[in-house]
Design an enzyme around this catalytic site. Structure first.
Site, PDB file in Angstrom:
ATOM      1  N   ARG A 131       0.822  -1.210   0.000  1.00  0.00           N
ATOM      2  CA  ARG A 131       0.000   0.000   0.000  1.00  0.00           C
ATOM      3  C   ARG A 131       0.850   1.251   0.000  1.00  0.00           C
ATOM      4  NH1 ARG A 131      -2.768   0.022   4.760  1.00  0.00           N
ATOM      5  NH2 ARG A 131      -0.935  -1.095   5.412  1.00  0.00           N
TER       6      ARG A 131
ATOM      7  N   GLU B 149      14.634   1.917  19.208  1.00  0.00           N
ATOM      8  CA  GLU B 149      13.924   3.207  19.208  1.00  0.00           C
ATOM      9  C   GLU B 149      13.598   3.652  20.627  1.00  0.00           C
ATOM     10  OE1 GLU B 149      10.610   3.184  16.503  1.00  0.00           O
ATOM     11  OE2 GLU B 149      11.868   2.633  14.818  1.00  0.00           O
TER      12      GLU B 149
ATOM     13  N   HIS C 123      10.211   8.112  14.091  1.00  0.00           N
ATOM     14  CA  HIS C 123       9.098   7.216  13.740  1.00  0.00           C
ATOM     15  C   HIS C 123       7.809   8.039  13.533  1.00  0.00           C
ATOM     16  CE1 HIS C 123       7.915   2.755  13.971  1.00  0.00           C
ATOM     17  NE2 HIS C 123       7.072   3.384  13.176  1.00  0.00           N
TER      18      HIS C 123
HETATM   19  P1  NAD Z   1       2.038  -3.905   2.845  1.00  0.00           P
HETATM   20  O1  NAD Z   1       1.875  -5.171   3.565  1.00  0.00           O
HETATM   21  O2  NAD Z   1       0.865  -3.295   2.173  1.00  0.00           O
HETATM   22  O3  NAD Z   1       3.207  -4.055   1.766  1.00  0.00           O
HETATM   23  C1  NAD Z   1       4.438  -4.686   1.983  1.00  0.00           C
HETATM   24  C2  NAD Z   1       4.966  -5.155   0.625  1.00  0.00           C
HETATM   25  O4  NAD Z   1       6.280  -5.669   0.805  1.00  0.00           O
HETATM   26  C3  NAD Z   1       4.131  -6.278  -0.020  1.00  0.00           C
HETATM   27  O5  NAD Z   1       3.723  -5.954  -1.338  1.00  0.00           O
HETATM   28  C4  NAD Z   1       5.078  -7.479  -0.003  1.00  0.00           C
HETATM   29  O6  NAD Z   1       4.869  -8.356  -1.098  1.00  0.00           O
HETATM   30  C5  NAD Z   1       6.419  -6.790  -0.062  1.00  0.00           C
HETATM   31  N1  NAD Z   1       7.536  -7.627   0.349  1.00  0.00           N
HETATM   32  C6  NAD Z   1       7.560  -8.597   1.300  1.00  0.00           C
HETATM   33  N2  NAD Z   1       8.806  -9.138   1.359  1.00  0.00           N
HETATM   34  C7  NAD Z   1       9.563  -8.479   0.435  1.00  0.00           C
HETATM   35  C8  NAD Z   1      10.923  -8.566   0.034  1.00  0.00           C
HETATM   36  N3  NAD Z   1      11.753  -9.462   0.590  1.00  0.00           N
HETATM   37  N4  NAD Z   1      11.364  -7.724  -0.944  1.00  0.00           N
HETATM   38  C9  NAD Z   1      10.537  -6.816  -1.513  1.00  0.00           C
HETATM   39  N5  NAD Z   1       9.228  -6.706  -1.190  1.00  0.00           N
HETATM   40  C10 NAD Z   1       8.753  -7.519  -0.211  1.00  0.00           C
HETATM   41  O7  NAD Z   1       2.664  -2.904   3.925  1.00  0.00           O
HETATM   42  P2  NAD Z   1       2.575  -1.326   3.960  1.00  0.00           P
HETATM   43  O8  NAD Z   1       1.373  -0.921   4.710  1.00  0.00           O
HETATM   44  O9  NAD Z   1       2.850  -0.776   2.611  1.00  0.00           O
HETATM   45  O10 NAD Z   1       3.808  -1.004   4.936  1.00  0.00           O
HETATM   46  C11 NAD Z   1       5.148  -1.109   4.476  1.00  0.00           C
HETATM   47  C12 NAD Z   1       6.119  -0.878   5.637  1.00  0.00           C
HETATM   48  O11 NAD Z   1       5.928   0.429   6.201  1.00  0.00           O
HETATM   49  C13 NAD Z   1       5.918  -1.848   6.805  1.00  0.00           C
HETATM   50  O12 NAD Z   1       7.180  -2.236   7.307  1.00  0.00           O
HETATM   51  C14 NAD Z   1       5.225  -1.015   7.843  1.00  0.00           C
HETATM   52  O13 NAD Z   1       5.479  -1.511   9.126  1.00  0.00           O
HETATM   53  C15 NAD Z   1       5.899   0.315   7.610  1.00  0.00           C
HETATM   54  N6  NAD Z   1       5.177   1.453   8.170  1.00  0.00           N
HETATM   55  C16 NAD Z   1       5.912   2.397   8.818  1.00  0.00           C
HETATM   56  C17 NAD Z   1       5.291   3.492   9.358  1.00  0.00           C
HETATM   57  C18 NAD Z   1       6.115   4.541  10.060  1.00  0.00           C
HETATM   58  O14 NAD Z   1       5.619   5.152  10.975  1.00  0.00           O
HETATM   59  N7  NAD Z   1       7.352   4.759   9.651  1.00  0.00           N
HETATM   60  C19 NAD Z   1       3.889   3.663   9.254  1.00  0.00           C
HETATM   61  C20 NAD Z   1       3.162   2.690   8.557  1.00  0.00           C
HETATM   62  C21 NAD Z   1       3.824   1.575   8.031  1.00  0.00           C
END
Ligand code: NAD
Length: 537
Positions: A155, A267, A286
């Site tokens: 996403r 963190e 974060h």
């Molecule tokens: P999501 O589950 O929608 O997408 C993750 C994607 O990563 C998927 O399409 C999956 O197929 C892919 N993936 C899995 N293993 C992989 C690999 N080895 N190589 C490449 N791609 C791979 O998740 P999202 O909601 O898009 O979130 C992504 C990241 O952002 C997560 O780690 C989430 O925890 C983090 N996040 C951080 C914050 C923040 O405050 N910094 C906020 C929200 C989400």
């Protein structure tokens, strides 16, 4: 007789006031009791139908078991680490979250960090404040025309890719779980590349993967050695995906021109962390999900979801439950748990994309049909590579996007009367087939076979799976390694492997606690070991 009382809702963490407005508009009046001690929370939850939390309150097994009216737990946000989701499933309690609230906010932060790095904004700010006006030292770079490499096209990654294109960048991406042929439609304008090629090409690399065993230290010293000279790295995913020491080396050698971190291995990072001493690094605490809009959205989303569930019985964004009448859900619960665990097991065993899955259900449980169990299986499979939310609603779409073809079958005759689930799945690369079976005894789901080895494994604890030469002393040696690392073995099962020319055996060791990575690496080094894998059930 049906319970006619007004549903009781406990809001246990601070929520934006809009949540209360939504509940009242739907005719519900929650009790707000934040900052409760663990014991007070158990007491406060005893009579309620719903609990709403953010990340502060821990909804443990004890809370769930004592809350005899509880039907739903809502998390305003995404991560549900603070909720014992398995205990909830066992008790037929639905867990829901608000998956869509944070994505735009986090994607925008990634873009802000990219621009901040490109134009040295933090250094510029510091310089002006200290009375220095030396523009030459702050010569920036345009992002238009440059290549943005997005790792993880879920996403958030997709939103970042879209925004990169809006800024006039060429965008490439890497996500091994996406179906390559379907990519043209799934992520428009994004060229899918192998990770190494992406790193060789991209001027800006933005990370959006979950933290799993296969993404831990994804950006390692070795990968950074081959990254494009002068590239910049943006890290807003999860601490642990990037080897921070390796980034420091790459910055020192000039290979990386800059890096932005919103998330860290620890963190907050310790005050003497070398990243904090550098000028070419941009750091935020974060902040990914921290926008007013995201906080309002998650609060109002969770209030709508909980109200809809309590008043209409429809479970939106449920992480653990299909829409089923409560008594059917109660009966199916151990099978749903089994199906999900079998999915999770296979996803970890294969550790890469799957192609074809044969999913078979047998025995009395088939009277509920196969659909819910197939969905629970897919949820287990997909959760391993996605950072939530995978649920009964989106699992089929996510599976299709990832090219997983699932063939289902059901038959009344089974080895275990109550019911049995048998799954065979093939790897996308190489086509190797893996199989697993499970059954439910009373309300206790268990694994009954892995790769044709008959077993009786409870779905509990980390599992160390080995394939080894069947020689005397091997298990003793494994036990010694684990013992040195203070890891106790709960249960051990063995069986012959039919693969390979030599006498090979499989070992499945259920452990009391997660072994450290070094312990698994030491087991892998033992002479007779062909393969070892840590699988979390
Ligand atoms: P999501 O589950 O929608 O997408 C993750 C994607 O990563 C998927 O399409 C999956 O197929 C892919 N993936 C899995 N293993 C992989 C690999 N080895 N190589 C490449 N791609 C791979 O998740 P999202 O909601 O898009 O979130 C992504 C990241 O952002 C997560 O780690 C989430 O925890 C983090 N996040 C951080 C914050 C923040 O405050 N910094 C906020 C929200 C989400």
């Amino acid at each position: 007789m049906k319970d006619q009382r007004q549903p009781r809702i406990l809001i246990a963490d601070e929520l934006a006031p809009v949540a209360m407005e939504v509940f009242r508009r739907r005719g519900l009046e929650p009790e707000v009791r934040t900052g409760l001690s663990p014991d007070a929370l158990i007491e406060a939850a005893r009579e309620v139908d719903a609990i709403v939390v953010r990340s502060a309150s821990k909804i443990t097994r004890q809370v769930i078991e004592n809350a005899t009216h509880l039907r739903v737990i809502g998390r305003a946000g995404i991560g549900v680490d603070n909720i014992d989701i398995h205990a909830a499933t066992e008790h037929g309690v639905v867990v829901m979250n608000t998956p869509h609230g944070n994505a735009t906010t986090t994607a925008e932060l990634a873009v802000a960090l990219m621009l901040g790095l490109a134009r040295h904004l933090p250094q510029a700010d510091r310089m002006v404040r200290s009375g220095v006006w030396k523009k030459k030292r702050l010569m920036g770079t345009e992002v238009a025309g440059k290549t943005l490499g997005v790792i993880g096209l879920g996403r958030i990654g997709r939103l970042v890719a879209e925004r990169g294109r809006g800024l006039g960048m060429k965008v490439c991406g890497h996500d091994p779980y996406l179906e390559v042929e379907g990519v043209g439609t799934a992520v428009p304008g994004v060229e899918l590349l192998e990770l190494e090629t992406l790193l060789e090409r991209a001027d800006f690399v933005s990370l959006h993967v979950p933290l799993t065993d296969s993404t831990r230290n994804l950006i390692s010293w070795k990968r950074l050695a081959n990254i494009k000279e002068g590239a910049r790295l943006i890290h807003v995913s999860r601490g642990g995906v990037v080897d921070e020491e390796a980034v420091l080396d790459a910055l020192n050698s000039g290979r990386l021109a800059g890096a932005a971190f919103d998330v860290f291995c620890e963190e907050p990072p310790p005050k003497d962390h070398p990243l904090l001493q550098r000028d070419d690094v941009l750091l935020t605490p974060h902040l990914g999900a921290s926008s007013e809009e995201a906080q309002l959205r998650v609060a109002s989303d969770i209030a709508e979801e909980i109200s809809t569930f309590l008043l209409e019985g429809v479970a939106e964004n449920a992480l653990n439950a299909p829409s089923l009448p409560a008594d059917a859900l109660q009966e199916l619960a151990p099978f749903l748990l089994l199906a999900e665990k079998l999915g999770s097991f296979l996803a970890q065993k294969i550790d890469g994309p799957m192609r074809k899955v044969e999913f078979e259900v047998a025995g009395e449980v088939t009277r509920f049909g196969v659909d819910h169990l197939r969905l629970a299986f897919l949820v287990g499979c997909l959760r391993h590579s996605l950072d939530t939310p995978v649920n009964f609603v989106n699992a089929p779409t996510l599976a299709r996007e990832r090219g997983i073809l699932i063939l289902e079958n059901s038959q009344e005759e089974a080895n275990y009367r109550q019911g049995e689930i048998r799954v065979r799945a093939s790897e996308r690369t190489g086509g190797k087939i893996h199989s697993i079976r499970g059954a439910v005894f009373g309300r206790d789901p268990r694994i009954t076979a892995i790769e044709n080895v008959h077993l009786d494994l409870p779905l509990r604890g980390p599992l160390l799976a080995t394939r080894h030469r069947d020689l005397p002393g091997v298990l003793g040696a494994i036990g010694q390694v684990l013992g040195r690392h203070q890891v106790n073995i709960r249960r051990l099962e063995l069986g012959p492997s039919r693969e390979g020319s030599e006498e090979l055996a499989y070992g499945f060791l259920t452990l009391y606690s997660d072994p450290p990575q070094e312990a698994v690496a030491e087991v892998a080094q033992l002479e007779a070991i062909e393969q070892v894998q840590l699988i979390r059930l």
